[in-house]
Design a protein around this motif. Structure first.
Motif, PDB file in Angstrom:
ATOM      1  N   ARG A 185      26.556  42.037  14.331  1.00 12.91           N
ATOM      2  CA  ARG A 185      27.878  42.289  13.778  1.00 12.91           C
ATOM      3  C   ARG A 185      28.786  41.106  14.081  1.00 12.91           C
ATOM      4  NH1 ARG A 185      25.398  45.440  11.475  1.00 12.91           N
ATOM      5  NH2 ARG A 185      25.630  47.673  11.330  1.00 12.91           N
ATOM      6  N   GLU A 186      29.812  41.009  13.254  1.00 15.14           N
ATOM      7  CA  GLU A 186      30.837  40.000  13.408  1.00 15.14           C
ATOM      8  C   GLU A 186      32.170  40.682  13.117  1.00 15.14           C
ATOM      9  OE1 GLU A 186      31.871  35.614  11.485  1.00 15.14           O
ATOM     10  OE2 GLU A 186      30.000  36.602  10.964  1.00 15.14           O
ATOM     11  N   MET A 187      33.254  40.149  13.650  1.00 14.05           N
ATOM     12  CA  MET A 187      34.574  40.704  13.384  1.00 14.05           C
ATOM     13  C   MET A 187      35.458  39.583  12.848  1.00 14.05           C
ATOM     14  SD  MET A 187      37.975  41.253  14.444  1.00 14.05           S
ATOM     15  CE  MET A 187      38.120  40.750  16.123  1.00 14.05           C
ATOM     16  N   ALA A 188      36.331  39.928  11.909  1.00 16.13           N
ATOM     17  CA  ALA A 188      37.255  38.945  11.350  1.00 16.13           C
ATOM     18  C   ALA A 188      38.619  39.575  11.141  1.00 16.13           C
ATOM     19  CB  ALA A 188      36.720  38.408  10.022  1.00 16.13           C
ATOM     20  N   LEU A 189      39.637  38.753  11.279  1.00 13.14           N
ATOM     21  CA  LEU A 189      41.013  39.152  10.967  1.00 13.14           C
ATOM     22  C   LEU A 189      41.477  38.324   9.779  1.00 13.14           C
ATOM     23  CD1 LEU A 189      42.522  39.181  14.572  1.00 13.14           C
ATOM     24  CD2 LEU A 189      41.934  41.171  13.170  1.00 13.14           C
ATOM     25  N   PHE A 190      42.068  38.998   8.782  1.00 11.87           N
ATOM     26  CA  PHE A 190      42.568  38.338   7.574  1.00 11.87           C
ATOM     27  C   PHE A 190      44.058  38.629   7.440  1.00 11.87           C
ATOM     28  CE2 PHE A 190      38.131  39.233   6.748  1.00 11.87           C
ATOM     29  CZ  PHE A 190      37.679  38.086   6.118  1.00 11.87           C
ATOM     30  N   LYS A 191      44.869  37.589   7.360  1.00 11.02           N
ATOM     31  CA  LYS A 191      46.293  37.765   7.047  1.00 11.02           C
ATOM     32  C   LYS A 191      46.447  37.408   5.574  1.00 11.02           C
ATOM     33  CE  LYS A 191      49.574  36.519   9.876  1.00 11.02           C
ATOM     34  NZ  LYS A 191      50.539  35.661  10.618  1.00 11.02           N
ATOM     35  N   ILE A 202      46.330  33.876   3.766  1.00  7.39           N
ATOM     36  CA  ILE A 202      47.196  33.004   4.552  1.00  7.39           C
ATOM     37  C   ILE A 202      46.428  32.432   5.738  1.00  7.39           C
ATOM     38  CG2 ILE A 202      49.274  32.923   5.984  1.00  7.39           C
ATOM     39  CD1 ILE A 202      50.321  35.263   4.210  1.00  7.39           C
ATOM     40  N   GLU A 203      45.687  33.302   6.392  1.00  4.39           N
ATOM     41  CA  GLU A 203      44.972  32.881   7.600  1.00  4.39           C
ATOM     42  C   GLU A 203      43.773  33.789   7.819  1.00  4.39           C
ATOM     43  OE1 GLU A 203      46.100  32.014  12.289  1.00  4.39           O
ATOM     44  OE2 GLU A 203      47.622  32.802  10.939  1.00  4.39           O
ATOM     45  N   MET A 204      42.731  33.216   8.419  1.00  2.00           N
ATOM     46  CA  MET A 204      41.535  33.992   8.717  1.00  2.00           C
ATOM     47  C   MET A 204      40.994  33.534  10.064  1.00  2.00           C
ATOM     48  SD  MET A 204      37.962  34.199   6.573  1.00  2.00           S
ATOM     49  CE  MET A 204      37.485  32.519   6.817  1.00  2.00           C
ATOM     50  N   ALA A 205      40.555  34.479  10.889  1.00  2.00           N
ATOM     51  CA  ALA A 205      39.908  34.169  12.165  1.00  2.00           C
ATOM     52  C   ALA A 205      38.659  35.030  12.280  1.00  2.00           C
ATOM     53  CB  ALA A 205      40.853  34.460  13.332  1.00  2.00           C
ATOM     54  N   ARG A 206      37.522  34.386  12.576  1.00  2.00           N
ATOM     55  CA  ARG A 206      36.244  35.110  12.684  1.00  2.00           C
ATOM     56  C   ARG A 206      35.637  34.879  14.048  1.00  2.00           C
ATOM     57  NH1 ARG A 206      32.957  34.473   6.996  1.00  2.00           N
ATOM     58  NH2 ARG A 206      31.483  35.794   8.096  1.00  2.00           N
ATOM     59  N   THR A 207      35.033  35.930  14.563  1.00  2.00           N
ATOM     60  CA  THR A 207      34.263  35.783  15.798  1.00  2.00           C
ATOM     61  C   THR A 207      32.887  35.264  15.405  1.00  2.00           C
ATOM     62  OG1 THR A 207      33.250  37.977  15.693  1.00  2.00           O
ATOM     63  CG2 THR A 207      35.375  37.804  16.833  1.00  2.00           C
ATOM     64  N   GLY A 208      32.106  34.910  16.355  1.00  2.00           N
ATOM     65  CA  GLY A 208      30.714  34.607  16.065  1.00  2.00           C
ATOM     66  C   GLY A 208      29.941  35.909  15.982  1.00  2.00           C
ATOM     67  N   GLU A 209      28.734  35.806  15.499  1.00  2.00           N
ATOM     68  CA  GLU A 209      27.869  36.974  15.405  1.00  2.00           C
ATOM     69  C   GLU A 209      27.425  37.384  16.810  1.00  2.00           C
ATOM     70  OE1 GLU A 209      24.394  37.905  12.196  1.00  2.00           O
ATOM     71  OE2 GLU A 209      24.999  35.827  12.437  1.00  2.00           O
ATOM     72  N   VAL A 210      27.402  38.664  17.082  1.00  2.00           N
ATOM     73  CA  VAL A 210      26.779  39.193  18.291  1.00  2.00           C
ATOM     74  C   VAL A 210      25.623  40.062  17.841  1.00  2.00           C
ATOM     75  CG1 VAL A 210      28.805  39.064  19.793  1.00  2.00           C
ATOM     76  CG2 VAL A 210      28.417  41.117  18.458  1.00  2.00           C
ATOM     77  N   ALA A 211      24.563  40.084  18.634  1.00  2.00           N
ATOM     78  CA  ALA A 211      23.365  40.807  18.204  1.00  2.00           C
ATOM     79  C   ALA A 211      22.639  41.398  19.398  1.00  2.00           C
ATOM     80  CB  ALA A 211      22.426  39.857  17.455  1.00  2.00           C
ATOM     81  N   ILE A 212      21.871  42.415  19.105  1.00  2.00           N
ATOM     82  CA  ILE A 212      21.047  43.079  20.109  1.00  2.00           C
ATOM     83  C   ILE A 212      19.765  43.525  19.399  1.00  2.00           C
ATOM     84  CG2 ILE A 212      21.996  45.390  19.778  1.00  2.00           C
ATOM     85  CD1 ILE A 212      22.097  45.565  22.893  1.00  2.00           C
ATOM     86  N   LEU A 213      18.677  43.559  20.136  1.00  2.00           N
ATOM     87  CA  LEU A 213      17.416  43.982  19.531  1.00  2.00           C
ATOM     88  C   LEU A 213      17.477  45.448  19.148  1.00  2.00           C
ATOM     89  CD1 LEU A 213      14.738  42.244  21.796  1.00  2.00           C
ATOM     90  CD2 LEU A 213      15.288  41.718  19.426  1.00  2.00           C
ATOM     91  N   ARG A 214      16.861  45.776  18.031  1.00  2.00           N
ATOM     92  CA  ARG A 214      16.739  47.179  17.619  1.00  2.00           C
ATOM     93  C   ARG A 214      15.818  47.909  18.577  1.00  2.00           C
ATOM     94  NH1 ARG A 214      18.642  48.397  12.652  1.00  2.00           N
ATOM     95  NH2 ARG A 214      19.035  46.676  11.244  1.00  2.00           N
ATOM     96  N   SER A 215      16.045  49.199  18.714  1.00  2.00           N
ATOM     97  CA  SER A 215      15.149  50.027  19.506  1.00  2.00           C
ATOM     98  C   SER A 215      13.837  50.200  18.763  1.00  2.00           C
ATOM     99  CB  SER A 215      15.758  51.408  19.762  1.00  2.00           C
ATOM    100  OG  SER A 215      16.971  51.270  20.462  1.00  2.00           O
TER     101      SER A 215
END
Length: 183
Positions: free
Chosen positions: A106-112, A166-179
């Protein structure tokens, strides 16, 4: 007049010479939570000619260990070279080149976004469709938080960009192995 001896250039040759394999590597590194570890890891990639596309660092359940999750595009030099050198760094505990099918990421982003009264309902509808959260509203703008795959975030950006991003900020992807499924 003699014929030119210029060899015929094919599209496949151009693509191969670009230096990129097209395979995204999602690496998860468990490292000691010490000053300078991130700088040494990033320097190692830089020396090998890899561009880090996304980078996320955070604590784990153990306060002495951090997880670095980074994505790089495969280059002419195999990723194995870099991982072997990463293993040599004293503060690196474990490295995984995570297969996309075996991970949840998953990744998270903020958009103005510009949101005058006449467009506000449409932008709010986009947020609802993408299961995004409106986290700030002013008379002229709206800030929206989107969480999901990088493809979902890219799609949301394409939808709101025409309204005035107007502006965008994104985190990097974070990941975890599936069960693994229990047998």
């Amino acid at each position: 007049m003699a014929e030119s001896q210029t060899p015929e250039l094919k599209l496949e040759d151009l693509e191969a010479s670009s230096g990129l394999t097209g395979r995204k590597h999602l690496l998860s590194l468990m490292v000691e939570n010490r000053p300078g570890v991130l700088a040494r890891v990033a320097l190692l990639f830089s020396r090998r000619g890899f561009n880090i596309d996304t980078l996320a660092v955070g604590p784990t359940d153990d306060p002495d260990i951090s997880r670095i999750t980074l994505t790089v595009d495969g280059a002419v030099h195999p990723i194995d070279q870099v991982t072997k050198q990463l293993h040599k760094l004293v503060n690196v505990i474990k490295i995984r080149d995570m297969e996309p099918d075996a991970t949840v990421s998953r990744e998270m982003a903020l958009f103005k976004v510009n949101s005058p009264a006449e467009n506000r309902a449409e932008i709010m509808e986009f947020a609802q469709i993408f299961r995004a959260q409106i986290v700030d509203v002013s008379r002229r703008t709206m800030t929206i938080e989107v969480t999901g795959t990088s493809e979902k975030i890219d799609a949301f950006e394409r939808m709101v960009r025409p309204h005035g991003l107007i502006e965008m900020a994104r985190t990097g992807e974070v990941a975890i192995l599936r069960s693994r499924p229990e047998s």
